[in-house]
Scaffold this motif. Structure first.
Motif, PDB file in Angstrom:
ATOM      1  N   UNK A  96     -15.707  57.834 -67.366  1.00  0.00           N
ATOM      2  CA  UNK A  96     -16.399  59.004 -67.926  1.00  0.00           C
ATOM      3  C   UNK A  96     -16.280  60.194 -67.007  1.00  0.00           C
ATOM      4  N   UNK A  97     -16.164  61.366 -67.573  1.00  0.00           N
ATOM      5  CA  UNK A  97     -16.041  62.607 -66.798  1.00  0.00           C
ATOM      6  C   UNK A  97     -17.220  63.551 -66.995  1.00  0.00           C
ATOM      7  N   UNK A  98     -17.955  63.388 -68.090  1.00  0.00           N
ATOM      8  CA  UNK A  98     -19.073  64.299 -68.355  1.00  0.00           C
ATOM      9  C   UNK A  98     -20.312  63.873 -67.567  1.00  0.00           C
ATOM     10  N   UNK A  99     -21.074  64.863 -67.155  1.00  0.00           N
ATOM     11  CA  UNK A  99     -22.249  64.615 -66.302  1.00  0.00           C
ATOM     12  C   UNK A  99     -23.289  63.739 -66.993  1.00  0.00           C
ATOM     13  N   UNK A 100     -23.600  64.022 -68.248  1.00  0.00           N
ATOM     14  CA  UNK A 100     -24.618  63.245 -68.970  1.00  0.00           C
ATOM     15  C   UNK A 100     -24.187  61.790 -69.132  1.00  0.00           C
ATOM     16  N   UNK A 101     -22.931  61.582 -69.463  1.00  0.00           N
ATOM     17  CA  UNK A 101     -22.424  60.227 -69.628  1.00  0.00           C
ATOM     18  C   UNK A 101     -22.451  59.447 -68.325  1.00  0.00           C
ATOM     19  N   UNK A 102     -21.980  60.075 -67.258  1.00  0.00           N
ATOM     20  CA  UNK A 102     -21.980  59.407 -65.950  1.00  0.00           C
ATOM     21  C   UNK A 102     -23.397  59.101 -65.499  1.00  0.00           C
ATOM     22  N   UNK A 103     -24.301  60.038 -65.709  1.00  0.00           N
ATOM     23  CA  UNK A 103     -25.696  59.850 -65.316  1.00  0.00           C
ATOM     24  C   UNK A 103     -26.337  58.696 -66.090  1.00  0.00           C
ATOM     25  N   UNK A 104     -26.110  58.657 -67.398  1.00  0.00           N
ATOM     26  CA  UNK A 104     -26.665  57.581 -68.218  1.00  0.00           C
ATOM     27  C   UNK A 104     -26.106  56.225 -67.841  1.00  0.00           C
ATOM     28  N   UNK A 105     -24.808  56.158 -67.599  1.00  0.00           N
ATOM     29  CA  UNK A 105     -24.189  54.898 -67.204  1.00  0.00           C
ATOM     30  C   UNK A 105     -24.640  54.467 -65.811  1.00  0.00           C
ATOM     31  N   UNK A 106     -24.817  55.423 -64.914  1.00  0.00           N
ATOM     32  CA  UNK A 106     -25.304  55.090 -63.569  1.00  0.00           C
ATOM     33  C   UNK A 106     -26.718  54.505 -63.651  1.00  0.00           C
ATOM     34  N   UNK A 107     -27.539  55.047 -64.540  1.00  0.00           N
ATOM     35  CA  UNK A 107     -28.891  54.515 -64.727  1.00  0.00           C
ATOM     36  C   UNK A 107     -28.837  53.084 -65.262  1.00  0.00           C
ATOM     37  N   UNK A 108     -27.998  52.847 -66.263  1.00  0.00           N
ATOM     38  CA  UNK A 108     -27.854  51.503 -66.830  1.00  0.00           C
ATOM     39  C   UNK A 108     -27.329  50.540 -65.765  1.00  0.00           C
ATOM     40  N   UNK A 109     -26.364  50.983 -64.980  1.00  0.00           N
ATOM     41  CA  UNK A 109     -25.826  50.136 -63.918  1.00  0.00           C
ATOM     42  C   UNK A 109     -26.920  49.721 -62.935  1.00  0.00           C
ATOM     43  N   UNK A 110     -27.737  50.668 -62.522  1.00  0.00           N
ATOM     44  CA  UNK A 110     -28.809  50.365 -61.577  1.00  0.00           C
ATOM     45  C   UNK A 110     -29.836  49.409 -62.183  1.00  0.00           C
ATOM     46  N   UNK A 111     -30.212  49.652 -63.416  1.00  0.00           N
ATOM     47  CA  UNK A 111     -31.190  48.791 -64.075  1.00  0.00           C
ATOM     48  C   UNK A 111     -30.662  47.366 -64.251  1.00  0.00           C
ATOM     49  N   UNK A 112     -29.399  47.228 -64.643  1.00  0.00           N
ATOM     50  CA  UNK A 112     -28.804  45.904 -64.794  1.00  0.00           C
ATOM     51  C   UNK A 112     -28.694  45.195 -63.452  1.00  0.00           C
ATOM     52  N   UNK A 113     -28.300  45.919 -62.416  1.00  0.00           N
ATOM     53  CA  UNK A 113     -28.210  45.329 -61.079  1.00  0.00           C
ATOM     54  C   UNK A 113     -29.573  44.836 -60.614  1.00  0.00           C
ATOM     55  N   UNK A 114     -30.596  45.671 -60.812  1.00  0.00           N
ATOM     56  CA  UNK A 114     -31.960  45.285 -60.425  1.00  0.00           C
ATOM     57  C   UNK A 114     -32.430  44.071 -61.227  1.00  0.00           C
ATOM     58  N   UNK A 115     -32.145  44.067 -62.527  1.00  0.00           N
ATOM     59  CA  UNK A 115     -32.520  42.950 -63.399  1.00  0.00           C
ATOM     60  C   UNK A 115     -31.881  41.654 -62.908  1.00  0.00           C
ATOM     61  N   UNK A 116     -30.594  41.703 -62.621  1.00  0.00           N
ATOM     62  CA  UNK A 116     -29.898  40.508 -62.151  1.00  0.00           C
ATOM     63  C   UNK A 116     -30.441  40.044 -60.806  1.00  0.00           C
ATOM     64  N   UNK A 117     -30.761  40.976 -59.944  1.00  0.00           N
ATOM     65  CA  UNK A 117     -31.279  40.633 -58.619  1.00  0.00           C
ATOM     66  C   UNK A 117     -32.666  40.004 -58.718  1.00  0.00           C
ATOM     67  N   UNK A 118     -33.535  40.576 -59.523  1.00  0.00           N
ATOM     68  CA  UNK A 118     -34.928  40.109 -59.575  1.00  0.00           C
ATOM     69  C   UNK A 118     -35.150  38.960 -60.565  1.00  0.00           C
ATOM     70  N   UNK A 119     -34.551  39.024 -61.721  1.00  0.00           N
ATOM     71  CA  UNK A 119     -34.779  38.009 -62.761  1.00  0.00           C
ATOM     72  C   UNK A 119     -33.932  36.759 -62.532  1.00  0.00           C
ATOM     73  N   UNK A 120     -32.678  36.958 -62.138  1.00  0.00           N
ATOM     74  CA  UNK A 120     -31.754  35.831 -62.036  1.00  0.00           C
ATOM     75  C   UNK A 120     -31.337  35.517 -60.599  1.00  0.00           C
ATOM     76  N   UNK A 121     -31.887  36.262 -59.639  1.00  0.00           N
ATOM     77  CA  UNK A 121     -31.613  36.024 -58.213  1.00  0.00           C
ATOM     78  C   UNK A 121     -30.131  36.143 -57.857  1.00  0.00           C
ATOM     79  N   UNK A 122     -29.433  37.039 -58.555  1.00  0.00           N
ATOM     80  CA  UNK A 122     -28.021  37.308 -58.267  1.00  0.00           C
ATOM     81  C   UNK A 122     -27.981  38.473 -57.287  1.00  0.00           C
TER      82      UNK A 122
END
Length: 99
Positions: A64-90
């Motif tokens: 992605x090159x647009x600011x809104x798209x990159x920002x939204x995907x970065x948020x999803x990436x962080x949330x998924x990473x946190x979810x995997x770390x806390x819920x599944x201990x990955x």
């Protein structure tokens, strides 16, 4: 709100997907009805679906090159990473290395 529902709404908002079937099939590597069933059953991401979704998110984040798209995907990436770390201990999901 479940992370799965939030991810779905965020991906719709930034125009990465148009349907829940796309999230199920293309982002989570599940059958096209998987999201609907998870929502009906009150479930969130499974371990493999979260990992698959994170991998696709990282791929699209690099593309992605647009600011809104990159920002939204970065948020999803962080949330998924946190979810995997806390819920599944990955601890970490390494990015795929091209051969």
């Amino acid at each position: 709100m479940k992370l799965l529902n939030y991810t779905y709404m965020k991906l719709l908002e930034i125009e990465e997907i148009e349907t829940a079937e796309e999230l199920s099939r293309d982002w989570c590597s599940k059958n096209r009805n998987w999201f609907a069933w998870q929502k009906h059953a009150g479930q969130d991401f499974s371990l493999d679906a979260a990992i698959n979704c994170l991998a696709r998110t990282r791929l699209r984040l690099a593309e992605r090159r647009d600011k809104a798209g990159k920002s939204g995907l970065a948020e999803v990436e962080q949330l998924l990473s946190d979810y995997l770390r806390h819920k599944h201990k990955v601890a970490e999901i390494a990015a795929e290395v091209a051969a």
